[in-house]
Write a protein that holds these residues in place. Structure first.
Motif, PDB file in Angstrom:
ATOM      1  N   VAL A  72     -45.078  -4.857 -62.069  1.00 40.56           N
ATOM      2  CA  VAL A  72     -46.005  -5.930 -61.703  1.00 40.56           C
ATOM      3  C   VAL A  72     -46.420  -6.638 -62.984  1.00 40.56           C
ATOM      4  N   HIS A  73     -46.321  -7.965 -62.993  1.00 41.99           N
ATOM      5  CA  HIS A  73     -46.743  -8.778 -64.137  1.00 41.99           C
ATOM      6  C   HIS A  73     -47.429 -10.015 -63.562  1.00 41.99           C
ATOM      7  N   ASN A  74     -48.724  -9.918 -63.337  1.00 40.27           N
ATOM      8  CA  ASN A  74     -49.435 -10.976 -62.618  1.00 40.27           C
ATOM      9  C   ASN A  74     -49.410 -12.316 -63.336  1.00 40.27           C
ATOM     10  N   TRP A  94     -46.928 -13.584 -65.061  1.00 45.15           N
ATOM     11  CA  TRP A  94     -45.641 -14.203 -64.788  1.00 45.15           C
ATOM     12  C   TRP A  94     -45.403 -14.409 -63.294  1.00 45.15           C
ATOM     13  N   GLN A  95     -46.097 -13.638 -62.470  1.00 47.83           N
ATOM     14  CA  GLN A  95     -45.918 -13.751 -61.023  1.00 47.83           C
ATOM     15  C   GLN A  95     -46.985 -14.638 -60.377  1.00 47.83           C
ATOM     16  N   GLY A 146     -48.689 -10.396 -57.864  1.00 48.61           N
ATOM     17  CA  GLY A 146     -47.871  -9.229 -58.195  1.00 48.61           C
ATOM     18  C   GLY A 146     -47.839  -8.145 -57.155  1.00 48.61           C
ATOM     19  N   GLU A 191     -53.885  -6.444 -64.231  1.00 55.13           N
ATOM     20  CA  GLU A 191     -53.163  -5.495 -63.367  1.00 55.13           C
ATOM     21  C   GLU A 191     -54.036  -4.346 -62.876  1.00 55.13           C
ATOM     22  N   TYR A 210     -39.339  -6.547 -60.755  1.00 55.46           N
ATOM     23  CA  TYR A 210     -40.459  -6.859 -59.871  1.00 55.46           C
ATOM     24  C   TYR A 210     -40.351  -6.160 -58.515  1.00 55.46           C
ATOM     25  N   ARG A 257     -42.133  -7.118 -55.828  1.00 51.48           N
ATOM     26  CA  ARG A 257     -42.092  -8.194 -54.835  1.00 51.48           C
ATOM     27  C   ARG A 257     -41.414  -9.414 -55.454  1.00 51.48           C
ATOM     28  N   ARG A 258     -40.240  -9.735 -54.954  1.00 55.53           N
ATOM     29  CA  ARG A 258     -39.454 -10.860 -55.461  1.00 55.53           C
ATOM     30  C   ARG A 258     -38.357 -11.151 -54.435  1.00 55.53           C
ATOM     31  N   GLU A 292     -39.991 -11.960 -51.093  1.00 55.64           N
ATOM     32  CA  GLU A 292     -40.891 -13.064 -51.421  1.00 55.64           C
ATOM     33  C   GLU A 292     -40.077 -14.342 -51.352  1.00 55.64           C
TER      34      GLU A 292
END
Length: 691
Positions: free
Chosen positions: A46-48, A50-51, A55, A91, A307, A309-310, A317
């Motif tokens: 998870v990288h909020n 960048w997401q 995330g 995070e 990721y 979620r992607r 996603e």
């Protein structure tokens, strides 16, 4: 091992299966006595920042970190260490959600990309190494304060692909590791190496060849970029790491990023930062094949997808690049890639041990086998990458009295489908994987759970420790078998101690202290002791211990309830040979038999013994003291017992210097006046306390 009719978890990707189909069957022979690496689990990133803040929601965490039907079974979460402390909170919620659903299996670790001391495509000056360590430690302290402490933190992300983040040469990695990496354990956190983009062994070799440097790594982290399903096995193999018995985590990869995570098989143009853009065949089963090779060929202990979620990830996603049209009804649900990963993650749980198995019984068919941490279940994962051919497979598990395997299937038509039970005869079962399907490639997990053979735990040498009194740390209870009969948890099965005492067990017993001590401790380990309290009351808990680290700590509980706060262990010397008494404060005990647990909350502390004492036992009214004049206090923290002028014991404090001693004593006593402070070395001084 004895396995019963009771079946727990079997996970497979399979279609129609048959029993007793022996014609042309491939054979997988499982050897439960051939033990390889301990499995730490499976995870995602998870990288909020960048997401875009999306995330991991709580709903996502429930799907990703749950273990029941309709979940993926992850237990590990990777998060970034931001260059600015103002971003440290990004995070926290994701970590708390993941912890909620992963429970006791949860592991959180973090990776820095840049820092205030090195940005994109920059090498850090060695004059900033200490500042960098302090920056990393500030993050581990922050996460600990938020209630989601890090299990581990790495030195840096991808030193060999650093156009967008900091660069490290092999020599820089070696020098930093040797001289600074140990300090990263300050908040009880394990150290991960720099995480090579393409698992370049030249970045690790120098550290592995130097024992003094290697002791500052707990985990070797690597990425599998620049590899694909066509890459040879030599990419995953690392003989030197095998020789050094180094724990390995695959901390980031995805098999393909241009297509949907729900594509089962599709010819399309692929390409990303690691691989050249070309027309290629995308296969969902490449996920299962890569995890298989990580575990079996590479001896990795943990595997982390990029990721969670992607559009190409584990939970679907929308495609933010607008190249793909992702149906609305797929968004927020587990992808095919996620279900394939769940075939490992839901059933091969943390603490499981990979055991011997025929790894390639037939072309395009791959097998791996595991036994659970408690030794009561066997898990076999079968990966069929042959798009056009079904596979009939016989699995032999000699030495395990398994009557049934439970099966789960993921294929083009099935999502971790529960296929029910398959009968086992004489330790053997034969199944056919996806014989009736159009596309026959699939992944199958078989889980056989045995009868719970209960062997009660026992006090060491048959003697229950009596309280008040002293308990030798190495005399933890003898482990039994079955739920509630474990008596210790150690981070690995190897006994690293030099004492030749209880050396058939995993606990590391060393020579030191009064005789033997528990050594090589790491965060999360624990030991349990059966004790008999003769009289209810308040007891003073004293621990005799040593540490060459500034990050060591421990905690006590009784019958599953916390008994003390976390006890910070001061550094007593450079080589763990200097043992000192450390006060754990006063605790209340009730009469009768109990189980006391000693938990390591900050690693690298040696425990010699602990003692529950009472005022009546150790200190008498009217005790006569010889007052030292003056008391020469040490330049490091020491324990002092405080008495009134009549010799009545009031409690103990830790202090360094006279000013701190008076201040700590003032917090202990009810009124101002003259008191006596007695050091553990036997020196006594009269102090004046102001209230």
């Amino acid at each position: 091992m004895k396995i019963s009719n009771r079946v727990k978890n079997v996970s497979c990707i399979l279609g129609v299966f048959g029993i007793g189909c022996t014609a042309m069957a491939a054979t997988v022979n499982v050897d439960l006595d051939e033990e390889h690496q301990v499995i730490r689990g499976f995870g995602g990133m998870v990288h909020n920042q960048w997401q875009g803040g999306g995330g991991l929601s709580e709903a996502d965490a429930k799907i990703a970190f749950g273990t029941g039907e309709g979940t993926i079974g992850l237990n590990t979460l990777r998060i970034p260490v931001y260059a600015s402390s103002s971003d440290f909170n990004k995070e926290v919620n994701a970590a708390k959600y993941a912890k909620k659903y992963a429970g006791d299996d949860f592991l959180l670790y973090a990776t820095p990309w840049t820092s205030p001391y090195a940005g994109a495509n920059q090498h850090m000056a060695d004059s900033n190494y200490q500042n960098y360590v302090d920056h990393l430690n500030s993050f581990t302290a922050y996460m600990k304060d938020q209630g989601v402490p890090l299990y581990a933190i790495s030195i840096s992300n991808e030193p060999d692909w650093c156009g967008e983040w900091a660069c490290w040469s092999a020599d820089e990695i070696y020098n930093f590791t040797k001289d600074y990496a140990d300090q990263m354990r300050k908040n009880g956190t394990k150290v991960i190496s720099t995480e090579s983009f393409a698992y370049q062994k030249k970045l690790y070799n120098k550290v592995l060849d130097d024992a003094n440097a290697l002791k500052n790594w707990d985990i070797l982290g690597a990425h599998f970029y620049a590899s694909s399903a066509t890459t040879g096995d030599d990419f995953f193999q690392y003989a030197l790491a095998d020789q050094k018995n180094v724990e390995r985590w695959m901390t980031e990869h995805y098999t393909e990023s241009q297509g949907s995570g729900n594509y089962w098989r599709k010819v399309m143009y692929t390409g990303d930062q690691a691989n050249q853009n070309k027309l290629d065949t995308v296969r969902a089963m490449d996920v299962g094949y890569e995890i298989h090779r990580a575990m079996v060929v590479g001896n990795f202990n943990q595997y982390t997808w990029w990721y969670i979620r992607r559009c190409y990830g584990l939970i679907m996603e929308k495609d933010f690049g607008n190249k793909l049209s992702i149906p609305t009804d797929e968004i927020g649900k587990i992808s095919k890639r996620g279900y394939i990963m769940s075939q490992f993650a839901r059933f091969v749980r943390p603490g499981a041990i990979r055991v011997g198995a025929t790894d390639k019984p037939e072309d395009n068919l791959f097998a791996s086998a595991y036994k659970s941490a408690d030794g009561d279940s066997v898990i076999v994962v079968l990966v069929n990458r042959d798009y056009g051919k079904s596979k009939t497979v016989t699995v032999n598990v000699p030495g395990a009295d398994i009557s049934t395997f439970h099966m789960y299937t993921t294929s083009e038509a099935k999502n971790a489908k529960d296929e029910g039970e398959v009968e086992v005869e004489n330790g053997s079962v034969t199944i056919t994987m996806e014989s009736g399907a159009t596309n026959k490639d699939c992944i199958v997990t078989l889980v056989g759970v045995g009868e719970q053979i209960v062997i009660p735990r026992e006090p060491y040498d048959g003697k229950v420790a009596t309280l008040p009194g002293k308990v030798e740390a190495e005399n933890y209870d003898v482990p039994g078998k079955g739920k509630g009969n474990s008596t210790y948890q150690d981070s690995d099965s190897e006994n690293k101690g030099d004492a030749e005492f209880r050396d058939t067990e995993g606990v590391d017993v060393v020579k030191g202290g009064s005789n033997y001590a528990i050594g090589y401790t790491t965060t999360g380990e624990w030991l349990e002791y059966t004790v008999d309290v003769k009289k209810s009351g308040e007891y003073e808990l004293l621990v005799h211990a040593a540490s060459g680290s500034e990050t060591s700590s421990f905690q006590f509980s009784i019958d599953g309830q916390t008994m003390t706060e976390v006890i910070e262990m001061p550094k007593t010397g450079e080589d763990w040979s200097v043992y000192k008494d450390v006060s754990a404060g006063k605790v209340n005990l009730t009469e009768g038999q109990h189980i006391v647990r000693l938990s390591i909350t900050g690693g690298y502390v040696n425990i010699d013994w602990f003692r529950f004492g009472t005022e009546a036992e150790e200190y008498k009214e009217g005790t006569t003291f010889t007052v030292s004049a003056p008391l020469l206090l040490p330049t490091e923290t020491e324990n002092f017992r405080i008495f009134d002028m009549n010799g009545s014991y009031l409690g103990s404090v830790q202090a360094m210097g006279m000013q701190e001693l008076r201040s700590r004593a003032a917090n202990l006593v009810k009124r101002g006046g003259a008191y006596l402070a007695k050091s553990l070395g036997g020196r006594t001084v009269r102090i004046q306390v102001t209230k």
